[in-house]
Structure formats: structure tokens, C-alpha cells
Design an enzyme around this catalytic site. Sequence first.
Site, PDB file in Angstrom:
ATOM      1  N   PHE A 126     -11.849 -27.892  11.388  1.00 25.86           N
ATOM      2  CA  PHE A 126     -11.680 -26.649  10.657  1.00 25.86           C
ATOM      3  C   PHE A 126     -11.445 -25.554  11.697  1.00 25.86           C
ATOM      4  O   PHE A 126     -12.150 -25.490  12.706  1.00 25.86           O
ATOM      5  CB  PHE A 126     -12.933 -26.349   9.829  1.00 25.86           C
ATOM      6  CG  PHE A 126     -12.800 -25.170   8.915  1.00 25.86           C
ATOM      7  CD1 PHE A 126     -12.099 -25.281   7.727  1.00 25.86           C
ATOM      8  CD2 PHE A 126     -13.368 -23.949   9.249  1.00 25.86           C
ATOM      9  CE1 PHE A 126     -11.971 -24.189   6.874  1.00 25.86           C
ATOM     10  CE2 PHE A 126     -13.247 -22.850   8.411  1.00 25.86           C
ATOM     11  CZ  PHE A 126     -12.541 -22.979   7.221  1.00 25.86           C
ATOM     12  N   ASP A 195     -20.580 -31.174  12.705  1.00 27.44           N
ATOM     13  CA  ASP A 195     -20.379 -30.255  11.593  1.00 27.44           C
ATOM     14  C   ASP A 195     -20.424 -31.079  10.309  1.00 27.44           C
ATOM     15  O   ASP A 195     -19.557 -31.930  10.070  1.00 27.44           O
ATOM     16  CB  ASP A 195     -19.021 -29.553  11.740  1.00 27.44           C
ATOM     17  CG  ASP A 195     -18.763 -28.522  10.649  1.00 27.44           C
ATOM     18  OD1 ASP A 195     -19.250 -28.707   9.524  1.00 27.44           O
ATOM     19  OD2 ASP A 195     -18.031 -27.552  10.919  1.00 27.44           O
ATOM     20  N   LYS A 221     -21.247 -25.823  -0.629  1.00 26.42           N
ATOM     21  CA  LYS A 221     -20.343 -26.853  -1.152  1.00 26.42           C
ATOM     22  C   LYS A 221     -21.157 -27.841  -1.997  1.00 26.42           C
ATOM     23  O   LYS A 221     -21.545 -27.541  -3.116  1.00 26.42           O
ATOM     24  CB  LYS A 221     -19.609 -27.533   0.002  1.00 26.42           C
ATOM     25  CG  LYS A 221     -18.770 -26.594   0.854  1.00 26.42           C
ATOM     26  CD  LYS A 221     -18.022 -27.344   1.921  1.00 26.42           C
ATOM     27  CE  LYS A 221     -17.397 -26.426   2.958  1.00 26.42           C
ATOM     28  NZ  LYS A 221     -16.381 -25.522   2.399  1.00 26.42           N
ATOM     29  N   ARG A 369      -5.875 -30.824  -2.762  1.00 24.70           N
ATOM     30  CA  ARG A 369      -7.188 -31.322  -2.384  1.00 24.70           C
ATOM     31  C   ARG A 369      -8.122 -31.284  -3.589  1.00 24.70           C
ATOM     32  O   ARG A 369      -8.270 -30.253  -4.239  1.00 24.70           O
ATOM     33  CB  ARG A 369      -7.752 -30.466  -1.242  1.00 24.70           C
ATOM     34  CG  ARG A 369      -8.865 -31.110  -0.468  1.00 24.70           C
ATOM     35  CD  ARG A 369      -9.277 -30.233   0.701  1.00 24.70           C
ATOM     36  NE  ARG A 369      -9.894 -28.991   0.236  1.00 24.70           N
ATOM     37  CZ  ARG A 369     -10.863 -28.347   0.894  1.00 24.70           C
ATOM     38  NH1 ARG A 369     -11.300 -28.813   2.045  1.00 24.70           N
ATOM     39  NH2 ARG A 369     -11.370 -27.224   0.421  1.00 24.70           N
TER      40      ARG A 369
END
Length: 401
Positions: A126, A195, A221, A369
Site C-alpha cells: 500500500f 502490516d 476494515k 475489488r
Amino acid sequence: MSELMSEAERLDAADGLAGVRGRFVLDDVTYLDGNSLGALPAHVPDRVADVVRRQWGELRIRSWDESGWWTAPERIGDRIAPLVGAAAGQIVVGDSTSVNVFKAVVAAVRMAGEGRDEILVDATTFPTDGYVAESAARMTGCSLRAVAPAEVPAALGDRTAAVLLNHVDYRTGRLHDLPALTAAVHAAGAYAVWDLCHSAGALPVGLDEHGVGLAVGCTYKYLNGGPGSPAFLYVRHDLQDRFDSPLPGWNSHAEPFGMRPGYAPAPGAVRGRVGTPDILSMLALEASLDVWDGVTVEAVRAKSLALTDFFLRCVGEYVPGGRVESVTPAAHAERGSQVALRCDDAGEVMRRLIGRGVVGDFRAPDVLRFGFTPLYVGFADVERAARVLAEVLAEAPARTD
């Protein structure tokens, strides 16, 4: 009713996690973007209202003690710990993922010691992780080298200090081999920083089992903590006395109310704190974690794989050949909890999907996605998403240029 719709009904009827869906605020939208922002747990608004009206409004300053505000970062960290395979006392909650990545990478370089002046960073990471790694390298006098996760073992050397890796690739949903990569990094005398943003709450991580030293993750999330909810930092027990944070603050001081001019770090995970905790969002996160009562990460993982398998099957049967291509690995051992489909005009396709009540997201230049949060996504959601995708694509002829 189609055969796939009937099968979805049967799968939902047999789903042991189906009852958990009622713990969330949901509507008729098929929500497959929980890998960006999780749905709202239904009890959170009342809990937050109590924090605002009673704890802040009535108790005011007393709430730091009487309402447990001061100990919230460690208390909530201990609630997250089982979801990522960690024992208590190793996770502190607070700050953003980016800030915690910075703390962990710089601390890893400091622990690695003299002679180790190279940081490796996941080349597919990311973007922010890359930016932070570059800044950490400048600050510590290290060189920075970007390598694909599979190439990390060959890239390691006696100069390597730290390796920053993503457990799940945010674009493709590829699950990287945390146990093997961690072992390789540690065998080389370096420190792995993982991560976990796209794996915490979606699949077993096994931080303690696999000897991970340092890890960070977000909570908005798959942990459904709410927009901008604070991130977490994991520091393995035996490294805590050596963890030298580049962001010392009064909250991580051994005597936070001593107001001494010199810094002395507190023992344990507390030294990962910096300043005053963001209490409102932190306590909303604490409330949201109640949805995990009676739920195991292993059950979530089993359903996640079943959902993504079924979605790929539905896409294969509904969508004409050549219109989309999955870039998410088919092998279960290499798949997170999302499916990424390469598609012409993906941005426009996603816009139209959202207009029809199927919410995923778009990643440039050409990826659709779809994230699958097993706590509230069902098989009927999956079948509908694939069917609507086929309808949208049928309305837009394939490009021939």
C-alpha cells in the site's frame, strides 16, 4: 429461480455464522467493501451515546479513571489479541496505521544495531507504507530497497535491518506466507514488520505461533471499528524492553504524571503509546468488538474461503468469457478475503454496480475489488453480486482496441 440462487439459499441455511448478520446495521445493498470500511454494529450508537452523554457529559475528567479511559489502549489491545493469535500484554491501540508503521520500522532498525543499514519494503505495498519506509530510511541513515515478497529470502543479507511486508496484498488479495517469510527474516538477523490491515479479523494470523516480532493493523476494515478508528501495534513480549519508539510521549512515560524533563519509557506494550488517546473512536471500537462474542477466526476463515470460491464460480457461470479476469490466487493458502477482477473500464463498471446496489470498489487502473466480511456477508449476496456484474457488463460491449 436459477440453480446458483437455489444453492445460495441452501448454503445460507447451513451457515453457522448466519445469525451474526443480525448484529449489524444493514439494508438491501449488497455490501462487499468491508475491506475498506466495515459495516456498523447495531449496538455501537447507543454505546457511543453513553460515552458522550454520561462519561464525558456528566463524569467529565473523572472518566479517565472511573470509566477506564486511561487503560483503554491496552484493554482494547487485549481484546484484539486473540483475533490475530497473540497473548495478552503485547498489543496497544492508538494512532493511525501509518504512525504505527513508522514506530515499528524505526524501532526495528534501532534494535538491529550497528552494521545493519538497509530496509527492505514490499514492492507491492500500500503506497503509504512505502512512503513511511522511505522516511524511516532517511531518518535512520539506511538505504531502502523494494522487493516482491517472494524475493525477500534471496534479498536478505548481513546489512538488512528491517523488512516491511503486507500480509495480504490490498490490490489482488494475495495472501503472503507469513510463517516462512518471518523465519527467513529472523534467520538473517533482521526484524520483520507485518502490516495486517487486510488480514486482521479475516483469517488466522498466528503472531505468537510464528514468532512475529512487530506488527501493525487497522481496525476499520474486518474489525468494523468505524471510519478512522485507531490502529494497533504489536510488540512481542521479549522485545518490549528493547523497543525504542521514535515517537516518545507522555502517555508512554514510566511516570506520565511526573512531568519530568527526561524520558523514561514505561514497561511493556505501554511504551507504544504517544499522546492522549482518541477516546471517542477508541471506545466505539471497543464496543464494535462485541460482535466477535462466540465467534472464532477459524470459522470466519472457513466461511471466507467458501464465499470467495462461490463468487468465483458464479462469475465464471454468469459472466461471458474474456470480460473479466481474476487476479486473486485460486489456491486457498494464497488468498485473503477478497476477490479482485481485472476488467476494461473498471471504474465505470464499479460506478454502475454501486448504482444497482452492489458495493465494491475500484483500484486503478483496471481492478474491480470485492471484499467478503463473513460476519455479515451471505451466499445470496455473493450470487447477486455476480449476477448484477454480468448484467452491467452485458450492457457495455467489450472493447476491441
